[in-house]
Design a protein around this motif. Structure first.
Motif, mmCIF file in Angstrom:
data_model
loop_
_atom_site.group_PDB
_atom_site.id
_atom_site.type_symbol
_atom_site.label_atom_id
_atom_site.label_comp_id
_atom_site.label_asym_id
_atom_site.label_seq_id
_atom_site.Cartn_x
_atom_site.Cartn_y
_atom_site.Cartn_z
ATOM 1 N N GLY A 1 -11.621 -18.495 -26.953
ATOM 2 C CA GLY A 1 -13.066 -18.339 -26.865
ATOM 3 C C GLY A 1 -13.439 -17.262 -25.883
ATOM 4 N N CYS A 2 -14.733 -17.101 -25.657
ATOM 5 C CA CYS A 2 -15.234 -16.076 -24.752
ATOM 6 C C CYS A 2 -16.682 -16.391 -24.431
ATOM 7 C CB CYS A 2 -15.121 -14.677 -25.381
ATOM 8 S SG CYS A 2 -16.117 -14.504 -26.902
ATOM 9 N N MET A 3 -17.244 -15.639 -23.503
ATOM 10 C CA MET A 3 -18.680 -15.698 -23.209
ATOM 11 C C MET A 3 -19.146 -14.260 -23.055
ATOM 12 S SD MET A 3 -19.191 -19.003 -20.680
ATOM 13 C CE MET A 3 -17.602 -19.066 -19.857
ATOM 14 N N VAL A 4 -19.705 -13.705 -24.143
ATOM 15 C CA VAL A 4 -20.027 -12.282 -24.176
ATOM 16 C C VAL A 4 -21.487 -12.071 -24.543
ATOM 17 C CG1 VAL A 4 -17.666 -11.615 -24.751
ATOM 18 C CG2 VAL A 4 -19.300 -12.070 -26.593
ATOM 19 N N LEU A 5 -21.963 -10.878 -24.248
ATOM 20 C CA LEU A 5 -23.350 -10.521 -24.534
ATOM 21 C C LEU A 5 -23.576 -10.405 -26.028
ATOM 22 C CD1 LEU A 5 -26.113 -9.624 -23.323
ATOM 23 C CD2 LEU A 5 -25.260 -7.282 -23.453
ATOM 24 N N ASP A 6 -24.622 -11.057 -26.516
ATOM 25 C CA ASP A 6 -24.992 -10.936 -27.920
ATOM 26 C C ASP A 6 -25.398 -9.498 -28.216
ATOM 27 O OD1 ASP A 6 -25.645 -11.539 -30.512
ATOM 28 O OD2 ASP A 6 -27.646 -12.244 -30.037
ATOM 29 N N GLY A 7 -25.110 -9.054 -29.458
ATOM 30 C CA GLY A 7 -25.512 -7.714 -29.857
ATOM 31 C C GLY A 7 -24.356 -6.749 -29.972
ATOM 32 N N GLN A 8 -23.168 -7.130 -29.481
ATOM 33 C CA GLN A 8 -22.041 -6.210 -29.552
ATOM 34 C C GLN A 8 -21.567 -5.996 -30.988
ATOM 35 O OE1 GLN A 8 -21.136 -4.731 -26.415
ATOM 36 N NE2 GLN A 8 -23.093 -5.769 -26.187
ATOM 37 N N ARG A 9 -21.893 -6.942 -31.875
ATOM 38 C CA ARG A 9 -21.527 -6.795 -33.284
ATOM 39 C C ARG A 9 -22.735 -6.410 -34.126
ATOM 40 N NH1 ARG A 9 -16.616 -9.216 -33.887
ATOM 41 N NH2 ARG A 9 -16.799 -9.044 -36.133
ATOM 42 N N LEU A 10 -23.769 -5.899 -33.483
ATOM 43 C CA LEU A 10 -25.044 -5.654 -34.166
ATOM 44 C C LEU A 10 -25.307 -4.170 -34.309
ATOM 45 C CD1 LEU A 10 -27.757 -6.675 -35.262
ATOM 46 C CD2 LEU A 10 -28.563 -6.802 -32.921
ATOM 47 N N ALA A 11 -25.450 -3.704 -35.540
ATOM 48 C CA ALA A 11 -25.665 -2.282 -35.779
ATOM 49 C C ALA A 11 -26.980 -1.805 -35.194
ATOM 50 C CB ALA A 11 -25.628 -2.001 -37.291
ATOM 51 N N VAL B 1 -9.544 -22.906 -17.488
ATOM 52 C CA VAL B 1 -9.954 -22.084 -18.630
ATOM 53 C C VAL B 1 -10.995 -21.058 -18.202
ATOM 54 C CG1 VAL B 1 -11.137 -22.104 -20.858
ATOM 55 C CG2 VAL B 1 -9.369 -23.790 -20.381
ATOM 56 N N MET B 2 -11.936 -21.456 -17.353
ATOM 57 C CA MET B 2 -12.934 -20.498 -16.865
ATOM 58 C C MET B 2 -12.257 -19.335 -16.158
ATOM 59 S SD MET B 2 -15.941 -19.280 -16.422
ATOM 60 C CE MET B 2 -17.457 -20.223 -16.351
ATOM 61 N N SER B 3 -11.250 -19.631 -15.355
ATOM 62 C CA SER B 3 -10.512 -18.566 -14.675
ATOM 63 C C SER B 3 -9.850 -17.626 -15.681
ATOM 64 C CB SER B 3 -9.458 -19.179 -13.752
ATOM 65 O OG SER B 3 -8.686 -18.177 -13.120
ATOM 66 N N GLN B 4 -9.309 -18.192 -16.747
ATOM 67 C CA GLN B 4 -8.671 -17.363 -17.783
ATOM 68 C C GLN B 4 -9.693 -16.462 -18.476
ATOM 69 O OE1 GLN B 4 -6.837 -20.268 -20.335
ATOM 70 N NE2 GLN B 4 -5.200 -20.765 -18.878
ATOM 71 N N ILE B 5 -10.867 -17.027 -18.768
ATOM 72 C CA ILE B 5 -11.920 -16.245 -19.417
ATOM 73 C C ILE B 5 -12.358 -15.090 -18.515
ATOM 74 C CG2 ILE B 5 -14.320 -16.286 -20.222
ATOM 75 C CD1 ILE B 5 -13.841 -19.189 -21.101
ATOM 76 N N VAL B 6 -12.597 -15.403 -17.247
ATOM 77 C CA VAL B 6 -13.058 -14.392 -16.298
ATOM 78 C C VAL B 6 -12.068 -13.243 -16.198
ATOM 79 C CG1 VAL B 6 -13.447 -13.957 -13.846
ATOM 80 C CG2 VAL B 6 -14.535 -15.921 -14.939
ATOM 81 N N HIS B 7 -10.786 -13.542 -16.107
ATOM 82 C CA HIS B 7 -9.787 -12.477 -15.980
ATOM 83 C C HIS B 7 -9.609 -11.710 -17.290
ATOM 84 C CE1 HIS B 7 -8.717 -14.636 -12.249
ATOM 85 N NE2 HIS B 7 -8.255 -13.466 -11.858
ATOM 86 N N ALA B 8 -9.710 -12.418 -18.419
ATOM 87 C CA ALA B 8 -9.557 -11.733 -19.709
ATOM 88 C C ALA B 8 -10.721 -10.784 -19.976
ATOM 89 C CB ALA B 8 -9.437 -12.754 -20.836
ATOM 90 N N GLN B 9 -11.926 -11.185 -19.601
ATOM 91 C CA GLN B 9 -13.102 -10.340 -19.854
ATOM 92 C C GLN B 9 -13.281 -9.264 -18.785
ATOM 93 O OE1 GLN B 9 -15.728 -13.853 -22.105
ATOM 94 N NE2 GLN B 9 -16.738 -12.500 -20.669
ATOM 95 N N GLY B 10 -12.651 -9.440 -17.644
ATOM 96 C CA GLY B 10 -12.780 -8.470 -16.555
ATOM 97 C C GLY B 10 -13.528 -9.068 -15.388
ATOM 98 N N LYS B 11 -12.762 -9.531 -14.400
ATOM 99 C CA LYS B 11 -13.372 -10.212 -13.263
ATOM 100 C C LYS B 11 -14.288 -9.282 -12.489
ATOM 101 C CE LYS B 11 -12.216 -13.007 -9.195
ATOM 102 N NZ LYS B 11 -11.129 -13.587 -8.372
ATOM 103 N N GLN B 12 -15.453 -9.797 -12.097
ATOM 104 C CA GLN B 12 -16.426 -9.055 -11.311
ATOM 105 C C GLN B 12 -16.493 -9.631 -9.895
ATOM 106 O OE1 GLN B 12 -16.837 -6.493 -13.391
ATOM 107 N NE2 GLN B 12 -19.053 -6.523 -13.571
ATOM 108 N N THR B 13 -16.811 -8.770 -8.947
ATOM 109 C CA THR B 13 -17.061 -9.245 -7.591
ATOM 110 C C THR B 13 -18.519 -9.666 -7.493
ATOM 111 O OG1 THR B 13 -15.403 -7.743 -6.666
ATOM 112 C CG2 THR B 13 -17.051 -8.654 -5.144
ATOM 113 N N PRO B 14 -18.780 -10.953 -7.246
ATOM 114 C CA PRO B 14 -20.179 -11.402 -7.213
ATOM 115 C C PRO B 14 -20.981 -10.661 -6.148
ATOM 116 C CG PRO B 14 -18.689 -13.279 -7.319
ATOM 117 C CD PRO B 14 -17.843 -12.070 -7.067
#
Length: 501
Positions: free
Chosen positions: A234-244, A396-409
């Protein structure tokens, strides 16, 4: 022919072209020109843009046209390329918008034409606003279905190769309420595929994507999204990336924010087209109901529920709609950094985690888990609670964060002010709209460290002078305006000796 130039100016999601006043191929008095719109030819397809006239040759020469960032990105041609321009006629579908404004019912063909013109950037911002207003007045269920189907045509559908792909979406309207960021890792830890799409704020101080972006990159490419889902589930990504037509939809959202428009019918079309594009087969929809929420009463909630179910049935996506309490914020933090903080407290099972956020997230996660036909009804909550308490969701949250690209808060805003109770008593009501307005004025979500930290909730006893919440801001001007709003109305009602203050 004219030479193409890139003018590095950010005009948001609007296509702007600068043309010199003495440009031989452009006449400002051209009677065929509508709102100074032109078609630019030379790329794979015509680009539509609004014209700004310039006399400064350091910006654009008479034999050039200069495109701002958004337009230059879309035309996908190098500087110096030869292009031609011609007057842009009004979009063919604008007559349908006018008919809709006058109370007409539009056909599926008309919605396809409107969405096609939107995707081609043929509409000016004023025409886009007219489209929003026309839909805000009334949309029949068939119109919502037609608009959803038209939007789907401009989204590239994902296929994950399995029969059960889940997601959840909250209609919103109440501050905080970042349950999705807890539900997703629980569902993935259970073994479900949950490629979740999120949106940025439209009319509030923070959207789910704004809060998730505190922890990880949410603007993933199609390939990056697929890799994350295939690796983790799974993932948590911004909507619209698949939108023409993602840039046009972003502009629609910015106009919704400016106009304060967020219509339930348009929400249904946008949500379902997005989820279907992401390959979702089973969707949980959360409708919070409250005096200051988007949905104010149960009658409105039931109408919206039926609309979701009708369109979902027609498009073969399983919909489970729940109605929840939207009378006050869920969680303590309002604003991206504060909301992300609350989420991580819940995932880490901290004692100071907001219990209302934890319990609502577990309730919703349980509903998502029960999409699994192997799980008995009513057992989802207990499964979700075990996964959260065991630490598997945090992993799992840690895995998602690292897979998507961890940000410094980013840090919390350094400018703070405590808002205190004017009298002693019991908190009887919290106005989410007022708190949302204060948090937005403080700078959220653009300033991710801005917002409000709630120290008291409905039902709590307070003494006069006790702190109700703390305002955080990053900029002095925003801080001053937020303070002014809070002084006018802090958003809390306190009942003391039978009298409400």
């Amino acid at each position: 022919m004219l030479r193409l130039k890139h003018l590095p100016i950010d005009t948001g999601k609007e296509n702007i072209v600068f043309i010199h006043k003495r440009c031989p191929e452009f006449q400002t008095e051209d009677s065929n020109m509508t709102a100074n719109r032109v078609e630019i030819h030379g790329g794979l397809q015509p680009l539509f843009a609004s014209v700004y006239i310039c006399e400064d040759e350091t910006l654009v020469k008479p034999d050039e046209i200069a495109l701002t960032d958004q337009a230059f990105h879309l035309i996908s041609m190098p500087e110096g390329s030869e292009v031609a321009i011609s007057p842009a006629p009004p979009p063919a579908s604008i007559d349908s918008v006018r008919r809709k404004i006058n109370g007409g019912i539009l056909s599926a063909k008309e919605y396809r034409s409107i969405i096609a013109d939107l995707a081609a950037y043929r509409y000016t911002p004023i025409e886009l606003a007219a489209f929003l207003v026309s839909n805000a007045s009334f949309m029949s269920p068939q119109e919502v279905l037609s608009m959803t189907e038209a939007l789907i045509e401009y989204r590239r559908p994902a296929d994950w190769g399995i029969d059960l792909v889940v997601d959840e979406h909250c209609i919103g309207g109440i501050p905080a309420n970042r349950t999705t960021m807890i539900v997703v890792p629980i569902a993935i830890a259970y073994g479900l595929c949950m490629p979740s799409t999120m949106t940025r704020s439209v009319t509030s101080c923070s959207g789910a994507a704004d809060a998730m972006e505190v922890l990880a990159n949410v603007e993933l490419s199609e390939e990056e999204t697929a890799a994350t889902v295939n690796e983790i589930g799974g993932c948590m990504v911004l909507d619209g990336q698949r939108l023409a037509m993602s840039a046009t939809e972003d502009l629609l959202m910015s106009l919704e924010r400016a106009l304060g428009i967020s219509t339930p019918q348009q929400i249904v079309a946008s949500i379902l087209s997005s989820k279907i594009a992401m390959g979702i087969t089973h969707l949980l929809v959360d409708i919070p109901v409250g005096k200051t929420a988007k949905i104010r009463n149960m009658s409105e909630a039931m109408s919206l529920r039926k609309l979701f179910e009708y369109v979902g049935d027609m498009l073969s996506i399983k919909i489970d709609v729940i109605v929840t309490d939207g009378s006050e914020p869920v969680g303590n933090g309002i604003g991206p950094v504060l909301e992300a903080r609350d989420v991580m407290k819940v995932l880490r099972c901290r004692e100071d985690a907001p219990q209302d956020l934890r319990e609502k997230a577990l309730f919703m996660a349980g509903k998502v888990l029960e999409f699994d036909p192997q799980l008995r009804g009513g057992q989802g909550y207990y499964q979700a609670r075990d996964i959260l308490d065991s630490g598997r969701a945090l992993e799992v949250m840690s895995q998602i964060v690292h897979a998507q690209g961890k940000q410094t808060p980013p840090p919390l805003g350094q400018l703070t002010r405590d808002i205190t109770a004017e009298t002693s008593g019991i908190i009887s009501e919290i106005d989410g709209q007022i708190l949302n307005r204060i948090a937005m004025t403080a700078g959220a979500p653009a300033d991710k460290g801005a917002g409000i930290d709630l120290l008291k909730k409905v039902g709590d006893e307070v003494e006069q002078g006790e702190v109700l919440y703390r305002i955080y801001a990053c900029k002095p001007t925003s801080f001053a305006f937020a303070n002014g709003l809070a002084e006018g109305d802090c958003g809390y009602k306190i009942m003391s000796s039978g009298v409400t203050y």
